[in-house]
Design an enzyme around this catalytic site. Structure first.
Site, PDB file in Angstrom:
ATOM      1  N   LYS A  45      -9.211  -1.295  -6.343  1.00  0.00           N
ATOM      2  CA  LYS A  45      -7.998  -2.097  -6.192  1.00  0.00           C
ATOM      3  C   LYS A  45      -7.692  -2.272  -4.709  1.00  0.00           C
ATOM      4  O   LYS A  45      -7.802  -1.315  -3.933  1.00  0.00           O
ATOM      5  CB  LYS A  45      -6.844  -1.408  -6.916  1.00  0.00           C
ATOM      6  CG  LYS A  45      -5.543  -2.197  -6.956  1.00  0.00           C
ATOM      7  CD  LYS A  45      -4.505  -1.442  -7.775  1.00  0.00           C
ATOM      8  CE  LYS A  45      -3.189  -2.180  -7.850  1.00  0.00           C
ATOM      9  NZ  LYS A  45      -2.189  -1.455  -8.684  1.00  0.00           N
ATOM     10  N   SER A  74      -0.178  -3.984 -12.178  1.00  0.00           N
ATOM     11  CA  SER A  74      -0.620  -4.686 -10.989  1.00  0.00           C
ATOM     12  C   SER A  74      -2.134  -4.567 -10.762  1.00  0.00           C
ATOM     13  O   SER A  74      -2.707  -5.317  -9.975  1.00  0.00           O
ATOM     14  CB  SER A  74       0.126  -4.146  -9.755  1.00  0.00           C
ATOM     15  OG  SER A  74      -0.157  -2.768  -9.549  1.00  0.00           O
ATOM     16  N   SER A 116       0.957   0.405 -14.056  1.00  0.00           N
ATOM     17  CA  SER A 116      -0.105  -0.506 -13.648  1.00  0.00           C
ATOM     18  C   SER A 116      -1.504  -0.037 -13.997  1.00  0.00           C
ATOM     19  O   SER A 116      -2.455  -0.811 -13.889  1.00  0.00           O
ATOM     20  CB  SER A 116      -0.015  -0.749 -12.142  1.00  0.00           C
ATOM     21  OG  SER A 116       1.219  -1.353 -11.812  1.00  0.00           O
TER      22      SER A 116
END
Length: 600
Positions: A78, A152, A176
């Site tokens: 990420k 996210s 997330s």
């Protein structure tokens, strides 16, 4: 035409060992597939070029697949987690910087042989649960084009769901690492805070952030956690993983109690209630007992995250940029953080006091169960709904997730069903801090029992674990004065002990009233002949209390392994044979209570 690789850890290890595949061949093919899918899904912010990948491949040259636990395993990162030499953007180009060193977790994985494929798209500054809040493009669902990937950690979930990586790193402050897992038929592990280092991670809420794993199976998440749950001097929020939560704690779960929230909320979804009830029945079928719990204190804690002063913690990261370059931050992110500058220290302390009150309430509830089952979200929301009401519909997705880090619990999202339109549907199992491997054991059992196809339509073929799963509770078999209501039972109850069951030993034990005292004490001894089943109780107490309990046991008694009538072996009271000198055999009474009753 793309190839469909089976990238599960065990399968990939076998392919390398059997020389059916090499890391260089695999990474080149996956890179080609990633380029082909990028335009449709926007999953990478920076896909490493073949030139950028080469140093990681060179590092494996001359190594054998058996030499490194993650030899040649592709993974994604990420883009709020640092990879040395590659920009970290947090999905905000104006914020971007290029780190000289990788995040601790990335360093660990590379040292174990894993190969980073790229930096993945996310909701800007990890503020969102849907995957649409990025200047690098929206991330749509891997299965159904009308739905988001979830966020996210949007791109990370897609990297695994689309078959480009064996696993991916996400982060989870408010859900997330779990919402996108459930929306894409993945396991999402949000381990206990501090187990996986957050050094080198752009904070969302520094005191709450967790690095997460996305995998196809719970067993893979267990392997990854066992490899990387280490104390990190670089991270002041890092915590030591207790030994009851190491890799050997992942195993077979036979009897457990799971909480079912009351009330349940599905926000009008027609299918989710039936899917959730089916999951309850699945857990019952694998040995679970459903226990209704009051969910209102958990929900109040969840509301504190965005309605309370914790939004100021998020602002501490992005606030300066918002003030200096307001157009650099997406309007929806600014709207979420809008009230942060007016938050006062007084408000923060009052909220902390209330959170501590709620935690005390929730901890008492959690002490009575082994885990809690919730939907991953009340209902899925479409991309159109998110465009029309971005804040409200994003909040809907966090209904069952926002409280988790506030209350310091561990959680794992696991696939549990498929909606009529083909969209994956999932649940969350959450439990007390440092029960991660136990939760993964339950998730593994649930995956095996439901038989829901994994990504790529595959099924779990590896054998189920046979060793008993462990959590933060120790079971103790008692046969004498520690029985409920008898003189020494306080030694269990004052340590937080809980009676699990009244049962009998296997028919291989002799019972004695030991000489000496007071108080009178029994001794239970396993014998080759002439044994009987002895009445016993199985108690559970916190593992942290077991040591003090053991050291208080007088000779000739001690703790060892006792076989119960159903064949289980549990820790329980045993007697050293030398202590039987002058003892009276009382096996015929069948138990200590019956013997004591005979004495009037």
């Amino acid at each position: 035409m793309t190839r469909d690789f089976d990238l599960r850890l065990d399968t990939l290890r076998s392919a390398y060992t059997d020389l059916k595949q090499t890391p260089r061949q695999l990474i080149a093919a996956l890179h080609e597939q990633a380029l082909a899918l990028q335009g449709e899904f926007n999953l990478f912010i920076h896909l490493l070029s073949l030139e950028e990948l080469e140093p990681y491949l060179v590092a494996l040259d001359g190594q054998s697949p058996a030499s490194l636990p993650l030899y040649g395993v592709p993974f994604a990162i990420k883009d709020n987690i640092d990879l040395a030499g590659i920009p970290t953007t947090a999905a905000c180009p104006a914020f971007a910087y290029t780190p000289e060193t990788s995040a601790t977790i990335v360093e660990q994985l590379i040292a174990l042989g894993a190969i980073p494929m790229g930096k993945t798209n996310l909701d800007q500054f990890a503020t969102g649960l849907n995957g649409t809040r990025s200047p690098y493009g929206e991330c749509r669902n891997s299965v159904h084009p009308d739905y988001p990937s979830g966020g996210s950690s949007a791109g990370s979930s897609l990297a695994v769901a689309l078959g480009l990586c064996s696993f991916a790193l996400g982060t989870d402050t408010a859900g997330s690492g779990r919402v996108p897992a459930a929306l894409n038929n993945l396991v999402g592990l949000k381990a206990s805070k501090g187990l996986i280092s957050t050094a080198g991670v752009v904070p969302a809420c520094r005191t709450l952030d967790c690095v997460t794993y996305f995998t196809a199976t719970a067993a893979e998440a267990s392997q990854l956690l066992a490899l990387t749950a280490t104390l990190d001097p670089r991270d002041e929020y890092s915590r030591t993983n207790p030994l009851w939560n190491d890799g050997s704690a992942f195993g077979k779960v036979e009897r457990f109690r799971f909480g079912v929230p009351q009330p349940l909320e599905f926000l009008g979804c027609a299918q989710s209630p039936a899917l959730f009830e089916a999951t309850v029945e699945h857990l019952k079928s694998i040995g679970g007992e459903a226990v209704p719990i009051d969910f209102t204190p958990f929900l109040e804690a969840a509301r504190l995250l965005y309605e309370g002063p914790w939004v100021a913690e998020r602002y501490s990261v992005a606030g300066e940029l918002i003030e200096q370059q307001p157009d650099a931050v997406l309007p929806v992110i600014k709207a979420v953080l809008d009230k942060a500058p007016s938050t006062t220290a007084v408000q923060l302390f009052r909220a902390q006091y209330r959170l501590q009150q709620l935690k005390a309430i929730c901890d008492r509830i959690m002490a009575e169960v082994d885990c809690v089952l919730t939907p991953a979200y009340p209902r899925p929301v479409t991309l159109d709904e998110l465009h029309a009401e971005p804040v409200r519909r994003n909040s809907d997705l966090g209904y069952y997730t926002n409280f988790m880090n506030m209350l310091d619990y561990a959680a794992v999202a696991v696939p549990a069903g498929v909606m009529a339109n083909g969209l994956p549907w999932g649940v969350t199992l959450f439990g007390r801090v440092f029960t991660d491997q136990y939760l993964l054991s339950l998730a593994d059992a649930l995956q095996r029992h439901t038989g829901i196809p994994l990504i790529g339509g595959r099924s779990i073929t590896s054998p189920a674990p046979q060793n008993p799963a462990r959590n933060d509770r120790a079971r103790v078999v008692v046969c004498g004065a520690h029985l409920q209501g008898l003189p020494l039972n306080w030694q269990l109850s004052q340590r937080g002990g809980r009676l699990l069951e009244t049962t009998r030993s296997a028919p291989h034990y002799a019972l004695y009233a030991l000489a000496g005292g007071p108080p009178m004490r029994p001794g239970m001894l396993r014998v080759a002949e002439g044994g009987a089943a002895i009445a016993v109780e199985v108690w559970e107490l916190p593992s942290s209390e077991l040591g003090s309990f053991l050291t208080g046991i007088p000779a000739p008694l001690g703790l060892g392994k006792v076989e119960l009538e159903d064949g289980r072996w549990e820790t329980g009271f045993i007697c050293d044979p030398y202590g039987l000198a002058g003892a009276q055999e009382i096996t015929a009474f069948g138990g200590w209570r019956a013997y004591m009753k005979s004495r009037g």
